[in-house]
Design a protein around this motif. Structure first.
Motif, PDB file in Angstrom:
ATOM      1  N   ASP A 345      81.890  51.494  69.109  1.00 27.00           N
ATOM      2  CA  ASP A 345      82.091  52.515  70.129  1.00 27.00           C
ATOM      3  C   ASP A 345      81.942  53.912  69.518  1.00 27.00           C
ATOM      4  O   ASP A 345      82.728  54.306  68.659  1.00 27.00           O
ATOM      5  N   GLU A 347      81.808  56.677  71.452  1.00 29.61           N
ATOM      6  CA  GLU A 347      82.145  57.615  72.514  1.00 29.61           C
ATOM      7  C   GLU A 347      82.833  58.867  71.981  1.00 29.61           C
ATOM      8  O   GLU A 347      82.563  59.985  72.437  1.00 29.61           O
ATOM      9  N   SER A 350      80.202  61.297  70.411  1.00 26.90           N
ATOM     10  CA  SER A 350      78.938  61.395  71.142  1.00 26.90           C
ATOM     11  C   SER A 350      78.266  62.749  70.963  1.00 26.90           C
ATOM     12  O   SER A 350      77.050  62.889  71.163  1.00 26.90           O
TER      13      SER A 350
END
Length: 455
Positions: A345, A347, A350
């Motif tokens: 992940d 996120e 980002s």
């Protein structure tokens, strides 16, 4: 102590170089146009007509066949017309190209306009670096020659700002004013003294050198250049004589190598598709805002590079620029690969992709984007410079088509990480080759550079 006369005569060199570079500004607006215009043209109901993504990719590179034609034109007329007249001639295809885009409502006119813009670009890139290299003295040659890449990025920034503020048609009509300004301002600039000597126009060459250097330095420069035997080579023997000399072959390899580095590190591909890349990472900045920041950073650091290139030299600046460009490409490639092919992940980080791309363009603008044109203006014997720069420009155009299409095809067929890993590898190899084979040209005369290339 400040010398008013010396400053005044240097001003003629600055003004001549600046007005010549308006031709580069106009041509580079065509290079920057796709990054904002293509997303508009491929969206539904946002323009008078819509094009497919495949058509958009070919519209992006439609400028490069024109560059080939322009480079051939520059080569054919360089000796008879001289660089000044050729630079003035770029105004016509540039003007018509923008008017076609501004007034037309069909795809064909856009392609023709891009092609005509390429013709002007081909003449500009084959002629402006040569002109600036020939009118400037060694102490400020680096700064003046760096104006070419500075105007490159300002051209791309300007057209992107226009396309953000206005429609594509209105932006093109505003852009059509630049070639007119170029013609009106550059019309009054002196012809290259070296070209005049090659045509045996010694009186005019001496007059222009006095204008550009001042009375005493102009006469000294005239005596030095007169002793170099700069008369033009006959067309039928030019190729043979060019490739017979070791220094010419070495200079051409360096020029082609430097142009290769610019493409193989993805500079043109990333410029054409930067807004598309920002769209895939749009949680922090909108794609349009990120694209403007992208070009603003290019402009700021290209200007900064032009001020320090004569202080630190070409080699150190280029090596630092290419090293950091390679590193940022690697980070961007790894991030994209992990995001696409693993379950990790990302996120929370980002922002890494757009920030890395912006850092990439900063280091790219410090040397990789600027220094090749500068070095190309310095390393060739004036007798063969039109031929050499035309070859380099044609090579650049073909390579740009290949790399840009390679980027699009592999990005769509595989993933963005694949071309980014390829660009990283190319940049790393280029770094090693540059370190071992490209000499320093900072603050050296033509004779010094030619002697270095002979070893």
């Amino acid at each position: 102590m400040f010398n008013v006369n010396r400053f005044r005569n240097k001003v003629f060199q600055y003004v001549s170089a600046f007005t010549a570079c308006l031709s580069i500004l106009s041509s580079e607006m065509h290079f920057g146009w796709p990054s904002t215009a293509l997303p508009i043209l491929t969206d539904n109901d946002t323009h008078i007509f819509q094009i497919s993504h495949n058509e958009a990719s070919w519209l992006a590179v439609a400028i490069f066949p024109g560059i080939v034609v322009g480079a051939v034109v520059a080569k054919c007329f360089a000796k008879s017309c001289g660089p000044r007249k050729l630079i003035l001639s770029t105004a016509l295809p540039m003007l018509v190209s923008w008017l076609l885009i501004g007034f037309s409502g069909d795809k064909i006119s856009y392609f023709v306009g891009r092609f005509l813009g390429g013709i002007g670009s081909g003449i500009s890139f084959s002629t402006v670096p040569m002109y600036i290299g020939e009118i400037s003295e060694p102490q400020i040659r680096g700064f003046l020659s760096s104006l070419c890449p500075v105007f490159v990025v300002f051209g791309m920034l300007f057209i992107n700002v226009l396309c953000r503020l206005f429609s594509i048609s209105i932006s093109a009509l505003i852009a059509s004013s630049i070639p007119l300004i170029n013609f009106v301002t550059f019309f009054w600039m002196p012809e290259s003294p070296i070209w005049l000597l090659s045509k045996e126009e010694s009186k005019k060459a001496k007059e222009n050198l006095i204008v550009l250097r001042g009375q005493d330095n102009g006469l000294k420069e005239f005596e030095r250049l007169s002793a170099l035997n700069l008369q033009s080579t006959e067309e039928k023997t030019e190729f043979l004589q060019f490739f017979k000399a070791k220094e010419n072959k070495k200079a051409l390899l360096i020029a082609l190598g430097l142009r290769s580095v610019q493409q193989l590190c993805g500079s043109t591909a990333l410029t054409f598709y930067c807004q598309t890349i920002f769209r895939e990472n749009d949680k922090i900045l909108s794609p349009g805002s990120a694209t403007i920041i992208f070009f603003c950073l290019q402009a700021v650091f290209s200007v900064f590079s032009s001020f320090i290139v004569d202080i630190f030299g070409r080699r150190p600046l280029f090596l630092v620029s290419l090293s950091c460009t390679t590193l940022t490409l690697l980070v961007l490639a790894l991030y994209t690969f992990i995001k696409s092919y693993t379950s990790i992940d990302l996120e929370n980080i980002s922002i890494l992709a757009p920030v890395t791309l912006l850092i990439n363009v900063i280091f790219l603008s410090l040397g990789v984007r600027n220094i090749p044109l500068l070095v190309m203006s310095e390393i060739f014997n004036p007798k063969f410079k039109p031929l050499a720069l035309s070859i380099a420009t044609i090579y650049y155009a073909f390579l740009a088509i290949i790399i840009t299409q390679f980027f699009r095809i592999t990005k769509d067929a595989i993933d963005l990480s694949f071309p980014l890993f390829c660009f990283t590898g190319f940049s790393l190899v280029s770094l090693v080759l540059y370190y071992f084979f490209v000499p320093e040209t900072n603050n050296k005369t033509l004779e010094d550079i030619q002697k270095t290339l002979q070893t």
